[in-house]
Scaffold this motif. Sequence first.
Motif, PDB file in Angstrom:
ATOM      1  N   SER B  51       0.812  -1.220   0.000  1.00 35.02           N
ATOM      2  CA  SER B  51       0.000   0.000   0.000  1.00 35.02           C
ATOM      3  C   SER B  51       0.847   1.273   0.000  1.00 35.02           C
ATOM      4  N   PRO B  52       1.851   1.408   0.887  1.00 38.68           N
ATOM      5  CA  PRO B  52       2.677   2.614   0.817  1.00 38.68           C
ATOM      6  C   PRO B  52       3.506   2.693  -0.461  1.00 38.68           C
ATOM      7  N   LEU B  53       3.880   1.542  -1.001  1.00 42.96           N
ATOM      8  CA  LEU B  53       4.599   1.555  -2.273  1.00 42.96           C
ATOM      9  C   LEU B  53       3.711   2.129  -3.371  1.00 42.96           C
ATOM     10  N   LEU B  54       2.473   1.718  -3.383  1.00 41.63           N
ATOM     11  CA  LEU B  54       1.522   2.261  -4.357  1.00 41.63           C
ATOM     12  C   LEU B  54       1.407   3.775  -4.210  1.00 41.63           C
ATOM     13  N   ASN B  55       1.384   4.242  -2.968  1.00 43.75           N
ATOM     14  CA  ASN B  55       1.312   5.692  -2.750  1.00 43.75           C
ATOM     15  C   ASN B  55       2.508   6.390  -3.385  1.00 43.75           C
ATOM     16  N   ARG B  56       3.687   5.798  -3.225  1.00 43.90           N
ATOM     17  CA  ARG B  56       4.887   6.399  -3.813  1.00 43.90           C
ATOM     18  C   ARG B  56       4.804   6.340  -5.334  1.00 43.90           C
ATOM     19  N   ILE B  57       4.241   5.276  -5.858  1.00 41.45           N
ATOM     20  CA  ILE B  57       4.076   5.180  -7.310  1.00 41.45           C
ATOM     21  C   ILE B  57       3.137   6.269  -7.811  1.00 41.45           C
ATOM     22  N   PHE B  58       1.999   6.439  -7.139  1.00 43.36           N
ATOM     23  CA  PHE B  58       1.061   7.486  -7.569  1.00 43.36           C
ATOM     24  C   PHE B  58       1.749   8.831  -7.585  1.00 43.36           C
ATOM     25  N   LYS B  59       2.574   9.050  -6.572  1.00 40.54           N
ATOM     26  CA  LYS B  59       3.186  10.353  -6.445  1.00 40.54           C
ATOM     27  C   LYS B  59       4.287  10.572  -7.481  1.00 40.54           C
ATOM     28  N   ASN B  60       5.064   9.534  -7.765  1.00 38.66           N
ATOM     29  CA  ASN B  60       6.277   9.731  -8.551  1.00 38.66           C
ATOM     30  C   ASN B  60       6.233   9.257  -9.990  1.00 38.66           C
ATOM     31  N   ALA B  61       5.330   8.331 -10.294  1.00 42.03           N
ATOM     32  CA  ALA B  61       5.325   7.801 -11.655  1.00 42.03           C
ATOM     33  C   ALA B  61       4.622   8.781 -12.557  1.00 42.03           C
ATOM     34  N   LYS B  62       5.373   9.468 -13.360  1.00 41.24           N
ATOM     35  CA  LYS B  62       4.756  10.452 -14.243  1.00 41.24           C
ATOM     36  C   LYS B  62       5.048  10.089 -15.685  1.00 41.24           C
ATOM     37  N   PRO B  63       4.138   9.334 -16.310  1.00 42.92           N
ATOM     38  CA  PRO B  63       4.343   9.004 -17.711  1.00 42.92           C
ATOM     39  C   PRO B  63       4.336  10.280 -18.536  1.00 42.92           C
ATOM     40  N   VAL B  64       5.473  10.595 -19.119  1.00 39.15           N
ATOM     41  CA  VAL B  64       5.541  11.825 -19.902  1.00 39.15           C
ATOM     42  C   VAL B  64       4.941  11.562 -21.264  1.00 39.15           C
ATOM     43  N   LYS B  65       3.995  12.356 -21.593  1.00 37.81           N
ATOM     44  CA  LYS B  65       3.352  12.103 -22.864  1.00 37.81           C
ATOM     45  C   LYS B  65       3.061  13.402 -23.574  1.00 37.81           C
ATOM     46  N   ASN B  66       3.244  13.382 -24.848  1.00 38.35           N
ATOM     47  CA  ASN B  66       2.827  14.514 -25.662  1.00 38.35           C
ATOM     48  C   ASN B  66       1.554  14.169 -26.392  1.00 38.35           C
ATOM     49  N   MET B  67       0.846  15.190 -26.792  1.00 36.71           N
ATOM     50  CA  MET B  67      -0.343  14.969 -27.609  1.00 36.71           C
ATOM     51  C   MET B  67       0.113  14.360 -28.932  1.00 36.71           C
ATOM     52  N   SER B  68      -0.633  13.377 -29.405  1.00 35.21           N
ATOM     53  CA  SER B  68      -0.211  12.717 -30.647  1.00 35.21           C
ATOM     54  C   SER B  68      -0.250  13.717 -31.792  1.00 35.21           C
ATOM     55  N   GLU B  69       0.683  13.535 -32.721  1.00 33.44           N
ATOM     56  CA  GLU B  69       0.753  14.439 -33.873  1.00 33.44           C
ATOM     57  C   GLU B  69      -0.570  14.452 -34.612  1.00 33.44           C
ATOM     58  N   GLU B  70      -1.152  13.288 -34.689  1.00 32.54           N
ATOM     59  CA  GLU B  70      -2.412  13.155 -35.427  1.00 32.54           C
ATOM     60  C   GLU B  70      -3.511  13.988 -34.768  1.00 32.54           C
ATOM     61  N   ALA B  71      -3.550  13.971 -33.439  1.00 28.72           N
ATOM     62  CA  ALA B  71      -4.571  14.748 -32.738  1.00 28.72           C
ATOM     63  C   ALA B  71      -4.336  16.240 -32.932  1.00 28.72           C
ATOM     64  N   LYS B  72      -3.072  16.632 -32.959  1.00 30.21           N
ATOM     65  CA  LYS B  72      -2.751  18.051 -33.151  1.00 30.21           C
ATOM     66  C   LYS B  72      -3.182  18.514 -34.537  1.00 30.21           C
TER      67      LYS B  72
END
Lengths: 189, 83
Positions: B51-72
Amino acid sequence: MEPMTKEQLVTTWVNDYADYLFGRAIAKTSNEQLAEDLVQDTFLAALEAFDKFRQESTVKTWLTAILNHKIADYFRKVNSKANFANTKSIEYSQFFDSNDNWKIEERPREWLMNEEKLFDNPQFLHIYQSCLQQLPTQWSAILLAKFIEEKNSKKICQEMNISTTNYWQIIHRAKIKMRQCLQKNWFKQ
Amino acid sequence: MKIIQKLMLSCHQATLLIEKKEELRLNIGERMQLKMHLLVCNACRNYSKQSPLLNRIFKNAKPVKNMSEEAKVRLQQKLKNSE
């Protein structure tokens, strides 16, 4: 050279700011399709309100403000219905037996891993993201508000218009579901 | 039998207390009941670590994503078409 029309100008703003706005929308909703829609609505609204943009703030600040309104509107809409219907898909009975104890196949197993390497691992992040998207949007929004924005339960209950009991039910079920999803798909236990 | 049932938490109850424990202060009864349950339940012991590991994951896991070229591109088309 002909001056740009406002449509042309706003179109160039897409190149400059769409990724930034998209990142903010994903951070708040963790739903790619929803984030796209919100960004689109933002630019369309900006075009419509273009004449009101008085250059008092930067374009980025202005667009961000519009996006924040769109996000708030979305959550207001989502929370105003009795929106627990779609949460039936993740019931406690999936995980616990008639004695309210873990079903054998759902029992948390021990996870062996190196935590430090986890957060930079793109494969993990991808799996984490898809697990998050399996949750009802309201649930992931509450998780993000609690853990990323670090809001306390009172504030979240106020903003999301839910009771304290609902809040804990959601946190509890969301974490049980996320844990299961990660155990199955990443830790492969 | 009923007394024992009242003493022993179910896994469902135990996991809820594990979550609440983070933010709220459990009362002494709840703390003892949870301790007892964790003594005998391996599954919930694992849960209490995760459970505390999950909390750290929520806080730190930041999938960096850009808007898809197609959507733009779609968006830019939409903007141009509203001329």
